[in-house]
Every structure is written in C-alpha cells, then in structure tokens.
Design a protein around this motif. Structure first.
Motif, PDB file in Angstrom:
ATOM      1  N   GLU A 297      -5.692   2.944   2.291  1.00 37.88           N
ATOM      2  CA  GLU A 297      -4.382   3.511   2.626  1.00 37.88           C
ATOM      3  C   GLU A 297      -3.721   2.665   3.721  1.00 37.88           C
ATOM      4  O   GLU A 297      -2.528   2.334   3.651  1.00 37.88           O
ATOM      5  CB  GLU A 297      -4.576   4.952   3.112  1.00 37.88           C
ATOM      6  CG  GLU A 297      -3.287   5.721   3.290  1.00 37.88           C
ATOM      7  CD  GLU A 297      -3.556   7.133   3.807  1.00 37.88           C
ATOM      8  OE1 GLU A 297      -4.619   7.709   3.493  1.00 37.88           O
ATOM      9  OE2 GLU A 297      -2.700   7.646   4.538  1.00 37.88           O
ATOM     10  N   THR A 298      -4.523   2.298   4.708  1.00 36.27           N
ATOM     11  CA  THR A 298      -4.001   1.451   5.788  1.00 36.27           C
ATOM     12  C   THR A 298      -3.593   0.087   5.247  1.00 36.27           C
ATOM     13  O   THR A 298      -2.568  -0.481   5.651  1.00 36.27           O
ATOM     14  CB  THR A 298      -5.073   1.283   6.883  1.00 36.27           C
ATOM     15  OG1 THR A 298      -5.548   2.574   7.259  1.00 36.27           O
ATOM     16  CG2 THR A 298      -4.513   0.594   8.104  1.00 36.27           C
ATOM     17  N   LEU A 299      -4.408  -0.425   4.326  1.00 28.52           N
ATOM     18  CA  LEU A 299      -4.120  -1.744   3.744  1.00 28.52           C
ATOM     19  C   LEU A 299      -2.733  -1.761   3.087  1.00 28.52           C
ATOM     20  O   LEU A 299      -1.979  -2.730   3.237  1.00 28.52           O
ATOM     21  CB  LEU A 299      -5.220  -2.098   2.733  1.00 28.52           C
ATOM     22  CG  LEU A 299      -5.100  -3.405   1.972  1.00 28.52           C
ATOM     23  CD1 LEU A 299      -4.956  -4.604   2.917  1.00 28.52           C
ATOM     24  CD2 LEU A 299      -6.321  -3.602   1.055  1.00 28.52           C
ATOM     25  N   THR A 300      -2.383  -0.690   2.394  1.00 26.45           N
ATOM     26  CA  THR A 300      -1.071  -0.667   1.733  1.00 26.45           C
ATOM     27  C   THR A 300       0.057  -0.705   2.779  1.00 26.45           C
ATOM     28  O   THR A 300       1.092  -1.337   2.551  1.00 26.45           O
ATOM     29  CB  THR A 300      -0.906   0.586   0.842  1.00 26.45           C
ATOM     30  OG1 THR A 300      -1.005   1.755   1.648  1.00 26.45           O
ATOM     31  CG2 THR A 300      -1.951   0.637  -0.248  1.00 26.45           C
ATOM     32  N   HIS A 301      -0.158  -0.053   3.920  1.00 23.84           N
ATOM     33  CA  HIS A 301       0.854  -0.101   4.994  1.00 23.84           C
ATOM     34  C   HIS A 301       0.994  -1.525   5.533  1.00 23.84           C
ATOM     35  O   HIS A 301       2.095  -1.984   5.853  1.00 23.84           O
ATOM     36  CB  HIS A 301       0.468   0.833   6.144  1.00 23.84           C
ATOM     37  CG  HIS A 301       0.558   2.289   5.811  1.00 23.84           C
ATOM     38  ND1 HIS A 301       1.701   2.868   5.318  1.00 23.84           N
ATOM     39  CD2 HIS A 301      -0.344   3.295   5.890  1.00 23.84           C
ATOM     40  CE1 HIS A 301       1.496   4.152   5.113  1.00 23.84           C
ATOM     41  NE2 HIS A 301       0.254   4.436   5.450  1.00 23.84           N
ATOM     42  N   GLU A 302      -0.134  -2.192   5.666  1.00 23.90           N
ATOM     43  CA  GLU A 302      -0.095  -3.550   6.214  1.00 23.90           C
ATOM     44  C   GLU A 302       0.603  -4.508   5.249  1.00 23.90           C
ATOM     45  O   GLU A 302       1.366  -5.387   5.672  1.00 23.90           O
ATOM     46  CB  GLU A 302      -1.513  -4.037   6.541  1.00 23.90           C
ATOM     47  CG  GLU A 302      -2.191  -3.248   7.651  1.00 23.90           C
ATOM     48  CD  GLU A 302      -1.509  -3.390   9.017  1.00 23.90           C
ATOM     49  OE1 GLU A 302      -0.813  -4.399   9.247  1.00 23.90           O
ATOM     50  OE2 GLU A 302      -1.658  -2.472   9.848  1.00 23.90           O
TER      51      GLU A 302
END
Lengths: 188, 160
Positions: free
Chosen positions: B14-19
């Motif tokens: 989920e964090t990866l998609t934000h990054e």
C-alpha cells in the motif's frame, strides 16, 4: 539484574545522551526473543530514555533563551519548539506512569549547561547548530527505540515523536542553509 | 527476512503505491514548467527520495516472498493530478504539501499495525523523510514552520 538496576538509576536522574539511548535500545532484550508477551518494565525504561532527551531539549532551548543571542523572531520559534518538547515530555511521562514506572526527572539547568558545553555558545549560529544536532539526534534515537519496544501502540508514539523532531530539524537545516540530504531515510 | 505476515506485506505494498504516485507527481510538477530553478532542484531531491523509498519497499516485499505492487504507466499517474488547479508555483507547492502531509500522517498511523518491528522502524524512518519534506514546503510557502507539538492523526486535518 545489576546492569538493569544501574540503567534505572541513570534514567531516574534523566541523564542519558542520544548515544546512551541508542546503547540502551541495543542492549534491551529484543522483543521477538520473548514472543508476544508484554514487558511493561522494559517499555517504561525505554520511554524514560526518551524523556531524558526531551528534558535535554527543553533545557537547551532554555539556555538559548537566556543567552541574549537570539533576535526576537527566533525567540518566538525557540519558545514554540520548547513548548513542543514539554508536551512530548508530558505525553511520555503519562505513558511511563500507565506502564507502572516513574517518569525520569530532569537534571539541573546548570548540569545541562555543562553537558552541552553552553559556555562555548557565542552566536545565533552556534545555537542553531546545537539545536539541529539535538533534534537530529532525538529523531534517530526515537527510531532506535521502536525495535526493542514491546507495545505496538508505543511504536506509533515514538515514530510520531521522531517525525516531530524531523520537522524541527528541517527548520534549523534551512536556517543554516544546509543542503537537503541527498539520500532518503535521513534518520535511519 | 523471516516470517513476514501477509498483512505486513499488504501494508508495504500500500505504501509502495503511494511512493510510485509521489515520484510521478513531482515529475508532473516539473513538467508544468511553472517552477523556478531552485524549486525544481528541491522537487528533484524529493522525487529521488520517493524513488528510493519505492525501491526499498519493493525489495522488502520481495525478500518477504511477496509480489511488489506494480507501477502503472506514468501517463496514468499524471492523469490523476489536478491539472486545472496547478496554475502557478504556489499552487503546485500547496499540492505537494498536501501529498507529503498526507503521506507522513498515513504512514505514522500505520506503524502500530506492523507485526514486524523492524518493518515498523523502516516505516517510521520513511515517515521522517515525508515530515521533513512537509516542513520544507511549509517554509517555501511562508507558513509557520511547525505549528503543532504532535503531527495530527487525521490526514484531512485543516492544519497544513
């Protein structure tokens, strides 16, 4: 048991540097080593290390305010940041009390002045450099507390404090015209 | 990395998609041609940080035996930007600030959810970067540098 007692003695007087906090975090029994069981005493001990850093930050800003070296706009900023650290200290103290511990007490302002080598501070820039060093150090130290802390709720607390200190550090970096760090995970 | 739970892997992804979005958003901001050279330099630095965060998160997901979230084509990210609002440098900085603030708060709110403590520490470190970006953008917009003792819990907080 002896080294634990000694650690508590050090912490109860609020006398721990950033290096001391990181050493304490490294020496704490890894949370995974004891499965998912809680360890309120160890968590309280680690949070007291954080309180010691907040005491130091509050004292450093007090020394800056008493130095006569701050222009008026900087006085407002320093008072604001000192107030933040007081709120951090109070939040941490409540957490330590909830865990059944006794919050670390502050040392005297004279002791902090000696520890921080306040007599060498001669200019606003010296104050900004000291503040940046302490804010950066606190951010890194808080990150170092996450792994040994048992309570995942406390992970959130110290991470938030680390981010607050990162915000403070960014302000002093800008004041000192330091280049923004090229690499990410600045406080890792 | 031993025994990372599916839930932790999902949080990392989920964090990866934000990054991914953060990297593309700074690219979109630079492509507008509305940023002055020193601001472009800052945007590139922040973009590089987000790229490094993405690389770190991908590696963590892979090491844990998971499949990293896939990056979409850049065009799709750029289409998600509120182009009509990004009419000058100040508007772009305000938008960047809202993204960095949102990321810092969202990541901090997730830290207690991680079962693995080392991952929680890495996420806290990444949150610290977003907080620094946030502070720099506040300074660039002439806002009070740090108006609160504690970063708010709510990404929709009116405090910028």
């Amino acid at each position: 048991m002896t080294h634990i007692t000694n650690r508590r003695a050090v912490l109860s007087s609020g006398g721990l540097s950033v290096a001391g906090v990181l050493a304490l975090a490294a020496s704490a029994t890894p949370a995974e080593a004891r499965g998912r069981r809680s360890d309120p005493a160890q968590d309280a001990n680690l949070l007291n290390a954080a309180i010691a850093l907040e005491h130091e930050g509050i004292a450093a800003y007090e020394i800056a305010l008493g130095s006569g070296l701050l222009p008026q706009p900087a006085v407002g900023l320093v008072r604001t940041f000192q107030g933040h650290h007081q709120q951090h200290r109070d939040d941490l103290a409540r957490a330590v009390t909830r865990l059944g511990g006794r919050p670390a007490e502050a040392k005297t302002i004279q002791q902090y002045a000696a520890d921080l080598n306040a007599s060498s501070i001669m200019s606003l820039t010296d104050i900004q450099r000291l503040a940046l060093r302490l804010e950066r150090g606190a951010a890194s130290a808080y990150l170092g507390l996450i792994t040994p802390l048992h309570s995942t709720e406390l992970h959130g607390l110290v991470a938030r404090l680390a981010a607050d200190e990162a915000l403070h550090a960014a302000v002093f970096m800008a004041d000192l015209h330091e280049p923004f760090p090229a690499r990410s995970q600045i406080f890792a | 990395m031993p025994d990372i739970s599916e839930r932790d892997i999902a949080l990392l992804n989920e964090t990866l998609t934000h990054e991914y979005f953060g990297v593309a958003a700074y690219e979109g901001a630079i492509l507008t041609g509305l940023l002055e050279a020193p601001v472009v330099e800052i945007a590139r630095a922040f973009q590089r940080h987000h790229g490094e965060h993405a690389a770190k998160l991908k590696a963590l997901v892979k090491d844990a035996g998971g499949a990293p979230a896939a990056m979409k084509p850049q065009r799709e990210y750029l289409d998600e930007l509120p182009a009509a609002e990004l009419t000058d440098q100040a508007a772009i900085l305000r938008y960047a600030l809202s993204l960095e603030k949102g990321a810092a708060i969202a990541y901090l709110n997730q830290i207690s959810e991680f079962e693995d403590r080392d991952l929680a520490k890495i996420m806290a470190s990444i949150s610290g970067d977003e907080a620094m970006h946030w502070a720099v953008l506040r300074g660039a917009l002439g806002l009070s540098p740090v108006p609160f003792a504690f970063i708010p819990n709510d990404p929709a907080s009116t405090e910028n």
